[in-house]
Design an enzyme around this catalytic site. Structure first.
Site, PDB file in Angstrom:
ATOM      1  N   LYS A  63       0.420  -2.923  -3.235  1.00 28.59           N
ATOM      2  CA  LYS A  63      -0.709  -2.030  -3.483  1.00 28.59           C
ATOM      3  C   LYS A  63      -1.815  -2.330  -2.468  1.00 28.59           C
ATOM      4  O   LYS A  63      -2.299  -3.468  -2.369  1.00 28.59           O
ATOM      5  CB  LYS A  63      -1.238  -2.217  -4.899  1.00 28.59           C
ATOM      6  CG  LYS A  63      -0.273  -1.766  -5.986  1.00 28.59           C
ATOM      7  CD  LYS A  63      -0.063  -0.263  -5.979  1.00 28.59           C
ATOM      8  CE  LYS A  63       0.770   0.203  -7.146  1.00 28.59           C
ATOM      9  NZ  LYS A  63       0.955   1.668  -7.156  1.00 28.59           N
ATOM     10  N   LYS A  94       7.253  11.024 -11.114  1.00 27.35           N
ATOM     11  CA  LYS A  94       6.886  10.251 -12.296  1.00 27.35           C
ATOM     12  C   LYS A  94       6.751  11.224 -13.459  1.00 27.35           C
ATOM     13  O   LYS A  94       5.960  12.171 -13.388  1.00 27.35           O
ATOM     14  CB  LYS A  94       5.554   9.526 -12.094  1.00 27.35           C
ATOM     15  CG  LYS A  94       5.549   8.475 -11.001  1.00 27.35           C
ATOM     16  CD  LYS A  94       4.156   7.874 -10.856  1.00 27.35           C
ATOM     17  CE  LYS A  94       4.112   6.791  -9.792  1.00 27.35           C
ATOM     18  NZ  LYS A  94       2.743   6.256  -9.594  1.00 27.35           N
TER      19      LYS A  94
END
Length: 358
Positions: free
Chosen positions: A164, A269
């Site tokens: 990230k 997702k």
């Protein structure tokens, strides 16, 4: 009475402690505040679903999700789960601002239908396979945290690391990537900015990694979701493949990405769009030759098992980012997906998505 009619609907908070905060460029979750969905059919079959709102990504919360689900409760009663596509269209209208809630209900609907017919969910969705190769996330943090996380992930036998980035400057993020590469020189590295950079910063980050000799296999959502021109510029000017996540929330979004040449792949997702919309997104991406990633929010083994059945059943996914159950300290479920090093296995003998309450 038709055995596949919904006769009972239950929603409740699902609070899950994490082993560490799940930090991304736009914020962090210190605990997963999700929602459990339970549907009962006329024949007694129970289907389970999970809604996993992530406030830093979509603005949805546990409270807003519960409120949205309560608003559709009465409309769910008496519906036939065999008509799951019309039911999804109705949910798309009623839960337009609560996609995580829509995903949780659709998950429970499909689980109930598969359990009623005594088949695994992956079979009902295509039957392509039962195994996925996964990555694991290095959350936002400093250089020391990045190196320690990389060591811990390698000990699990996982050799693809998704880092990230975007919360710090490109130089600081590059330093984290260098530290990870030193610890895991053979690992395949992804970077996920969650829209935290602008175009110049994203290109500077990639260039700094090139200077340092750190190979980057994928750059996910380098710029904000609405900046498709910026996505296209990064995809054109960078040697690294670009994957859209927040920019790909619906089939219409995928069409725009294709038309504008804004990405080499998309991250599907269910929490962004629901399960059924994800099927359409998959079809569009496949037709356009885009790469596919399956991912999720901060989800337990319940929602992740459903997503694994979706991806394995459909096939064609290059990347599987289904690691958040590894960050959850405790949960009330049994069975479901099984992690074995870098491989995720479905239970081929289970019905539905295979997850039950303990």
């Amino acid at each position: 009475m038709t055995p596949t009619l919904i006769t009972a609907v239950h929603f409740e908070p699902l609070d899950l402690p994490l082993t560490e905060p799940f930090g991304i460029a736009t914020g962090a979750q210190h605990a997963a505040e999700n929602v459990l969905v339970k549907l009962t059919l006329a024949d007694g079959t129970v289907g389970l679903g999970e809604a996993a709102p992530f406030p830093a990504v979509s603005g949805e919360t546990q409270a807003s999700t519960l409120a949205a689900l309560e608003a559709v409760r009465a409309g769910l009663m008496g519906r036939d789960v065999r008509a799951w596509r019309p039911l999804s269209e109705w949910l798309g209208d009623g839960l337009a601002l609560a996609p995580a809630g829509r995903a949780g209900v659709e998950m429970a609907v499909l689980d109930a239908l598969a359990r009623h017919h005594r088949v695994p969910l992956y079979v009902m969705l295509g039957g392509a396979g039962t195994v996925l190769d996964i990555d694991m996330t290095v959350t936002v943090g400093d250089v020391t945290h990045a190196a320690e996380s990389a060591r811990s992930i390698l000990k699990r036998g996982i050799t693809t690391l998704k880092v990230k980035v975007g919360a710090l400057s490109p130089d600081q993020d590059a330093a984290r990537m260098v530290a990870i590469h030193e610890v895991a020189p053979q690992a395949r590295l992804f970077a996920d900015a969650n829209g935290g950079y602008d175009v110049a910063e994203a290109l500077a980050f990639v260039k700094e990694l090139e200077r340092a000799g750190v190979p980057l296999a994928l750059l996910e959502q380098p710029v904000p979701a609405s900046d498709l021109a910026g996505m296209a510029e990064v995809a054109k000017r960078s040697k690294v493949r670009v994957c859209a996540d927040e920019s790909a929330r619906s089939a219409k979004d995928v069409l725009r990405l294709i038309r504008e040449g804004a990405a080499h792949g998309i991250n599907i997702k269910t929490m962004k769009c629901g399960v059924v919309e994800a099927l359409t997104m998959w079809s569009l991406a496949r037709a356009a030759g885009l790469e596919l990633m399956v991912g999720g929010m901060v989800e337990s083994v319940l929602a992740m098992s459903a997503s694994a059945h979706l991806a394995a059943g459909l096939g064609g996914f290059t990347y599987a980012d289904l690691d958040t159950p590894l960050f959850i300290a405790r949960h009330p479920f049994r069975s479901g997906i099984r992690y074995e090093g870098s491989r995720l296995h479905l239970d081929e003998g289970a019905v539905g998505h295979g997850v039950t309450l303990s």
